[in-house]
Design a protein around this motif. Structure first.
Motif, PDB file in Angstrom:
ATOM      1  N   PHE C 105      -2.641  34.577  41.630  1.00  0.00           N
ATOM      2  CA  PHE C 105      -2.756  33.956  40.311  1.00  0.00           C
ATOM      3  C   PHE C 105      -4.020  34.433  39.615  1.00  0.00           C
ATOM      4  CE2 PHE C 105      -3.282  30.775  37.132  1.00  0.00           C
ATOM      5  CZ  PHE C 105      -1.988  30.557  36.747  1.00  0.00           C
ATOM      6  N   GLY C 106      -5.097  34.605  40.418  1.00  0.00           N
ATOM      7  CA  GLY C 106      -6.353  35.110  39.876  1.00  0.00           C
ATOM      8  C   GLY C 106      -6.177  36.472  39.231  1.00  0.00           C
ATOM      9  N   GLY C 107      -5.200  37.232  39.738  1.00  0.00           N
ATOM     10  CA  GLY C 107      -4.948  38.553  39.182  1.00  0.00           C
ATOM     11  C   GLY C 107      -4.313  38.502  37.809  1.00  0.00           C
ATOM     12  N   ILE C 108      -3.802  37.331  37.403  1.00  0.00           N
ATOM     13  CA  ILE C 108      -3.198  37.266  36.082  1.00  0.00           C
ATOM     14  C   ILE C 108      -3.980  36.381  35.132  1.00  0.00           C
ATOM     15  CG2 ILE C 108      -0.872  37.739  36.882  1.00  0.00           C
ATOM     16  CD1 ILE C 108      -0.377  34.691  36.622  1.00  0.00           C
ATOM     17  N   SER C 109      -4.829  35.499  35.666  1.00  0.00           N
ATOM     18  CA  SER C 109      -5.508  34.593  34.755  1.00  0.00           C
ATOM     19  C   SER C 109      -6.996  34.847  34.815  1.00  0.00           C
ATOM     20  CB  SER C 109      -5.185  33.144  35.123  1.00  0.00           C
ATOM     21  OG  SER C 109      -6.350  32.429  35.429  1.00  0.00           O
ATOM     22  N   GLY C 110      -7.674  34.570  33.709  1.00  0.00           N
ATOM     23  CA  GLY C 110      -9.112  34.795  33.676  1.00  0.00           C
ATOM     24  C   GLY C 110      -9.880  33.509  33.873  1.00  0.00           C
ATOM     25  N   SER C 111      -9.154  32.417  34.141  1.00  0.00           N
ATOM     26  CA  SER C 111      -9.811  31.117  34.179  1.00  0.00           C
ATOM     27  C   SER C 111      -9.601  30.450  35.521  1.00  0.00           C
ATOM     28  CB  SER C 111      -9.251  30.239  33.056  1.00  0.00           C
ATOM     29  OG  SER C 111      -9.282  28.884  33.414  1.00  0.00           O
ATOM     30  N   ILE C 147     -11.649  32.041  42.793  1.00  0.00           N
ATOM     31  CA  ILE C 147     -11.421  33.482  42.954  1.00  0.00           C
ATOM     32  C   ILE C 147     -10.835  34.032  41.646  1.00  0.00           C
ATOM     33  CG2 ILE C 147     -10.188  35.239  44.291  1.00  0.00           C
ATOM     34  CD1 ILE C 147     -10.197  33.308  46.641  1.00  0.00           C
ATOM     35  N   GLY C 148     -10.197  33.140  40.879  1.00  0.00           N
ATOM     36  CA  GLY C 148      -9.617  33.524  39.595  1.00  0.00           C
ATOM     37  C   GLY C 148     -10.603  34.182  38.645  1.00  0.00           C
ATOM     38  N   ILE C 149     -11.895  33.820  38.721  1.00  0.00           N
ATOM     39  CA  ILE C 149     -12.842  34.477  37.807  1.00  0.00           C
ATOM     40  C   ILE C 149     -13.548  35.645  38.486  1.00  0.00           C
ATOM     41  CG2 ILE C 149     -13.211  32.490  36.297  1.00  0.00           C
ATOM     42  CD1 ILE C 149     -15.897  32.082  37.674  1.00  0.00           C
ATOM     43  N   ILE C 150     -13.327  35.836  39.784  1.00  0.00           N
ATOM     44  CA  ILE C 150     -13.953  36.995  40.449  1.00  0.00           C
ATOM     45  C   ILE C 150     -12.991  38.187  40.407  1.00  0.00           C
ATOM     46  CG2 ILE C 150     -15.018  37.845  42.558  1.00  0.00           C
ATOM     47  CD1 ILE C 150     -15.618  34.929  43.283  1.00  0.00           C
ATOM     48  N   ILE C 151     -11.713  37.937  40.781  1.00  0.00           N
ATOM     49  CA  ILE C 151     -10.700  38.976  40.651  1.00  0.00           C
ATOM     50  C   ILE C 151     -10.368  39.134  39.167  1.00  0.00           C
ATOM     51  CG2 ILE C 151      -8.246  39.479  41.061  1.00  0.00           C
ATOM     52  CD1 ILE C 151      -8.511  38.424  43.825  1.00  0.00           C
ATOM     53  N   PRO C 152     -10.347  40.372  38.663  1.00  0.00           N
ATOM     54  CA  PRO C 152     -10.056  40.548  37.233  1.00  0.00           C
ATOM     55  C   PRO C 152      -8.615  40.144  36.880  1.00  0.00           C
ATOM     56  CG  PRO C 152     -10.033  42.664  38.374  1.00  0.00           C
ATOM     57  CD  PRO C 152     -10.515  41.650  39.370  1.00  0.00           C
ATOM     58  N   PRO C 153      -8.371  39.761  35.629  1.00  0.00           N
ATOM     59  CA  PRO C 153      -9.315  39.574  34.529  1.00  0.00           C
ATOM     60  C   PRO C 153     -10.163  38.320  34.709  1.00  0.00           C
ATOM     61  CG  PRO C 153      -7.143  38.832  33.874  1.00  0.00           C
ATOM     62  CD  PRO C 153      -7.001  39.426  35.241  1.00  0.00           C
ATOM     63  N   SER C 154     -11.319  38.302  34.053  1.00  0.00           N
ATOM     64  CA  SER C 154     -12.248  37.202  34.243  1.00  0.00           C
ATOM     65  C   SER C 154     -12.970  36.894  32.945  1.00  0.00           C
ATOM     66  CB  SER C 154     -13.242  37.598  35.329  1.00  0.00           C
ATOM     67  OG  SER C 154     -14.437  36.893  35.183  1.00  0.00           O
ATOM     68  N   ILE C 155     -12.879  35.656  32.486  1.00  0.00           N
ATOM     69  CA  ILE C 155     -13.532  35.294  31.216  1.00  0.00           C
ATOM     70  C   ILE C 155     -15.067  35.378  31.332  1.00  0.00           C
ATOM     71  CG2 ILE C 155     -13.880  33.431  29.542  1.00  0.00           C
ATOM     72  CD1 ILE C 155     -10.879  32.720  30.056  1.00  0.00           C
TER      73      ILE C 155
HETATM   74 NA    NA Z   1      -8.807  36.630  37.235  1.00  0.00          NA
END
Ligand code: NA
Ligand code: NA
Lengths: 175, 311, 427
Positions: C105-111, C147-155
């Motif tokens: 999920f982190g790979g698709i969301s920046g939040s 991890i969502g903000i470490i794996i790109p995309p990341s706000i």
């Molecule tokens: Na992300």
């Protein structure tokens, strides 16, 4: 704790009205965002106004949700420390003192929120030309509802002993 | 020493910060140190619309923001975003400093709670896209991000783009993910928000002149003595000159830097773009009235004639 | 002085049990009165509205609705069944599913908030159903979500790139290995917990038939993340729109395919979900109010100046970056924490020869950890609200996760290759 079951008829009705608005707002948000995405994906155009309407709905449903949450006693708090360290009588006094502080905060939020809304009423949003103050009125309106529920909760807290956190659900039936 | 708070959304290395620092220095100098201007860059205190609201509510003293941001308080200011009003910086400066119509509109702002001190530079808006954009024909297959502003959206639609409205913070990711093909902004912004990394085709259409009025909270202004008003106006004028020269002279080097990092810069034939947006003027008349539109168009035409482009 | 006062008021009011939203607002208002700072309340409270307003926050209620829809019916049980069949041979397998799902999920969301809301609303209840301690389940969701903000995309990386004039593409590349490292270490914690507490001991054998039948039963539900991922990668939808798509798809699956959800229950579900998200959103709004005061009074600068007195080499400097951000992370959200400190750290980092991309990754990892440390941490709030377990009770069960996070942080900080090797590979 969930205070709603102790509410008199009028308050219960008000709480149902708030819930009704939340359901309606939530439905509108889902529909609007979904339709905008589909229209862009399949029909090739973007509803320029959807951004404004969804932020309007997000603001209003958030602050109404704040009122619904206080009726359910669902706002997040740290209860573990007081329950372990403070004797029952102290807990009761503390809980009433906290209720008073919250009431004061709410009153100042309503007062300043009203002024903010009046100040920004002449300002218009960029696509639909709605008053910006209409978006911002969500805060004082939501806080006013919150205060109404809070005042009743406070009366209830004064009349009844504190219920240990562990023995009640926090009102979110969903979870 | 009284502290005054200045908020803007440019980065610490950007031209607005440089001009703001000069402004702060001059205010201190000309008021004999009675006032200290504290600068908050990067929108750390407020984004552009919120900064203007904070001017009204007493939370801020100065901000500098695109004319379009002020238009929510004074809709006619949107007319400055009509396409191709001016062609050169000198014409743009003349328009903002001496157009009778625009000065008249600025004079109505104090009753909204803030007033314009001077106009800083941001430059002309141009495109960055992930596919080359040589003519309006290329635009027909593209989705263009626009900020929430009627005039810009009409122009983009008239050129042939399919428009998508979204906040600036979402733009980089949206281009990268292909939700939109590109965006339009001044060169300065294209560089500082790094849009050329994901949309490397920079097309210099220069379709809208988009400077930055510097504003002060009316309450703060009225609290000044006449002498201090004079001093602040002088500092504002000098920082405007500085900002204008800085932005104008750094466009070439900014484009060169972006080219070095893989962007392609091109100047298209402007004629077809100019022809495509003709409908915007009549649309503007429908919404803002014939009188206002005719006035600004007349002012702009007179300025273009008085200060012709040198090429 | 004000800094100490703010910290004292905040900790006291939180610990005596004032609900967080009011405690944070009180912390912002009291210093203005006590120190006579002269900021009008109107301006202060405008930030309460402004903090709730950003459009991408729509993803919070929407993902909560989607997750709630999928977990109310039997979908959750089906997912568990499949996860059991696929990962049941490993101790802590179900926890690993949470971490793995968060990484995907982190790979698709920046939040990070959207990440933990989406995963938590489905998985926390199911994990406790399977014998995990609910507080640990919530803690795992809070930690893994970041991890969502470490794996790109990341706000936050995007913001850092803008503020520091650093290539966002490079930052995104730099975040990949650290994101995987955090995920791997969290999975190791799951293995350890599953093994030692015996809630998920593993060692189960699965026949191919079991695996396929549970897969077929789950396929419509498993298609949801594929739909979200695909929708975003093909450029059809923004992450917020993907959340709405997930709601509509979830409604289709639960009412038409599985037939275990009735349309007439929809209003109830919407109300519950929006109450949950409001509780989180008003806290975020209140944090914005406090952040405004912290910014105006230049408190981070004071802290950095204080800490820089002790700094002498790059080694020390990087440790100080960690310490300052971890302290700020206790009370600030990622974006304000980065906005406030990046302009201070960047020049120093350059002087010490630290690559700006490396610094950006370090800072992002630090603020990510701040998201699941009490008392203020957005993913912790989300997990707390979804699970109904108090913030401190969750944090108490997170000791192993904190240790894993610290190890990952130190690796990212002191082994530049962790963040820089991908950058060098593609530069
Ligand atoms: Na992300
Ligand atoms: Na934290």
């Amino acid at each position: 704790m969930d205070y709603r079951e102790h509410y008199p008829a009028v308050l219960r009705w008000l709480s149902h009205m708030v819930d009704f608005c939340l359901a309606l707002g939530g439905f509108a948000i889902v529909t609007l965002v979904f339709c905008n995405a589909s229209l862009r994906g399949f029909a090739g155009f973007d509803l320029a106004w959807s951004l404004e309407v969804t932020s309007f709905l997000l603001l209003w449903s958030t602050f109404f949700g704040c009122a619904a949450a206080i009726a359910r006693g669902a706002h997040m708090r740290v209860t573990e420390i007081v329950e372990k360290l403070v004797p029952m009588l102290g807990q009761r006094i503390l809980s009433i003192a906290i209720d008073v502080v919250i009431a004061i905060l709410l009153i100042s939020l309503i007062y300043t929120g009203y002024n903010i809304s009046v100040h920004t009423w002449a300002q218009k949003t960029t696509v639909l030309y709605w008053p910006v103050g209409l978006l911002y009125a969500s805060m004082p309106a939501g806080m006013a509802l919150t205060l109404i529920f809070h005042l009743f909760n406070m009366v209830f807290d004064i009349r009844n002993p504190v219920v240990p956190h562990a023995s009640h659900s926090d009102g979110g039936e969903a979870f | 020493v009284e502290t005054l708070r200045f908020s803007h959304t440019d980065n610490p290395g950007g031209s607005r910060q440089a001009a703001a620092e000069l402004f702060a220095e001059k205010v201190a100098e000309y008021t004999d140190g009675r006032y200290e201007v504290q600068i908050f860059p990067s929108g750390q205190l407020a984004n552009d619309p919120k900064a203007i609201e904070l001017l009204q509510l007493g939370g801020l003293d100065f901000t500098v923001s695109a004319t379009g941001s002020y238009a929510t308080h004074m809709p006619t200011l949107n007319l400055t975003a009509m396409p191709f009003l001016v062609d050169t910086y000198e014409q743009g400066w003349e328009l903002y400093d001496n157009s009778e119509w625009l000065q008249g509109e600025f004079a109505k702002l104090p009753e909204k709670g803030f007033r314009v001190l001077s106009t800083w530079e941001a430059g002309f808006r141009s495109f960055t896209t992930n596919e080359p954009l040589a003519s309006p024909t290329d635009a027909e297959s593209m989705k263009m991000r626009v900020f929430p502003n009627d005039m810009i959206r009409w122009s983009m639609e008239a050129i042939g783009f399919q428009t998508v409205v979204m906040p600036i913070t979402d733009v980089y990711l949206s281009i990268q993910q292909g939700i939109v093909n590109g965006q339009e902004n001044p060169v300065d912004t294209i560089k500082s928000l790094r849009f050329y990394e994901v949309a490397p085709n920079i097309t210099l259409t220069r379709h809208v002149y988009s400077p930055l009025p510097l504003t002060i909270a009316e309450k703060t202004w009225q609290s000044f003595s006449d002498e201090d008003k004079e001093a602040v106006l002088k500092a504002a004028a000098e920082s405007a000159t500085f900002s204008r020269n800085l932005v104008k002279s750094s466009v070439e080097s900014q484009l060169a830097e972006m080219t070095e990092e893989g962007a392609t810069v091109s100047v298209p034939e402007i004629g077809p773009f100019r022809d495509a947006v003709q409908s915007v003027y009549s649309k503007a008349k429908d919404v803002y009235g014939d009188e206002a539109v005719d006035k600004i168009l007349a002012d702009a035409a007179a300025i273009r004639e008085a200060l012709p482009a040198q090429n | 002085m004000i800094l100490i006062f703010v910290v004292a008021v905040f900790l006291t009011s939180v610990f005596i049990g004032i609900p967080l939203v009011w405690a944070i607002l009180l912390t912002a208002v009291l210093p203005i009165i006590v120190f006579d700072l002269g900021y009008p309340l109107q301006a202060l409270f405008l930030n309460f509205i402004g903090g709730v307003e950003p459009n991408h926050f729509l993803a919070i209620p929407l993902f909560i609705v989607a997750g709630e829809m999928m977990s109310r019916g039997g979908v959750g049980l089906r997912i568990i069944g499949f996860a059991r069949a696929a990962f049941g041979f490993m101790a802590g397998g179900l926890g690993m599913v949470v971490v793995g799902a968060s990484m995907i999920f982190g790979g698709i969301s920046g939040s990070a908030i959207a990440d933990s809301a989406a995963i938590g609303s489905v998985m926390i209840k199911n994990m406790s159903r399977e014998g995990y301690n609910t507080a640990f389940a919530a803690g795992l969701v809070a930690a893994a979500g970041t991890i969502g903000i470490i794996i790109p995309p990341s706000i936050p990386m995007l913001i850092y790139g803008f503020v520091g004039n650093v290539s966002v593409a490079d930052l995104f590349l730099g975040g990949m290995i650290p994101g995987v490292l955090f995920g791997a270490l969290f999975m190791a914690v799951c293995y350890y917990v599953g093994k030692t507490t015996n809630c998920d001991p593993g060692g189960r054998t699965t026949t191919l038939k079991e695996l396929t039948s549970s897969f077929i039963g789950t396929a419509p539900a498993l298609f949801m993340p594929i739909l979200i991922l695909g929708g975003i990668f093909t450029g059809w939808v923004t992450p917020t729109e993907a959340a709405a798509l997930a709601v509509v798809y979830g409604l289709f699956v639960t009412t038409v395919v599985y037939r275990d959800f009735k349309i007439r229950d929809l209003p109830r579900l919407l109300i519950d979900s929006f109450v949950t998200s409001s509780v989180v959103m008003v806290v975020i709004g209140a944090t914005t109010v406090l952040g405004w005061l912290i910014t105006l009074e230049q408190m981070p600068q004071i802290l950095v100046a204080f800490v820089q007195e002790f700094s002498s080499g790059p080694w020390m400097f990087l440790l100080l970056v960690n310490i300052v951000l971890l302290i700020l992370g206790l009370v600030l959200d990622p974006v304000p924490a980065i906005l406030l400190t990046a302009p201070l750290f960047l020049p120093t980092a350059k002087a010490f020869g630290v690559d700006p991309v490396h610094l950006g990754v370090i800072m992002t990892c630090n603020v990510a950890v701040g998201l699941f440390t009490p008392p203020v941490g957005a993913t912790l709030y989300v997990a707390s609200r979804i699970s109904g377990v108090g913030v401190l009770s969750i944090a108490r069960k997170m000791a192993h996760l904190y240790i894993a996070a610290i190890i990952a942080l130190l690796a990212v900080t002191y082994i530049p290759a962790v963040s820089m090797s991908m950058v060098h590979l593609f530069r």
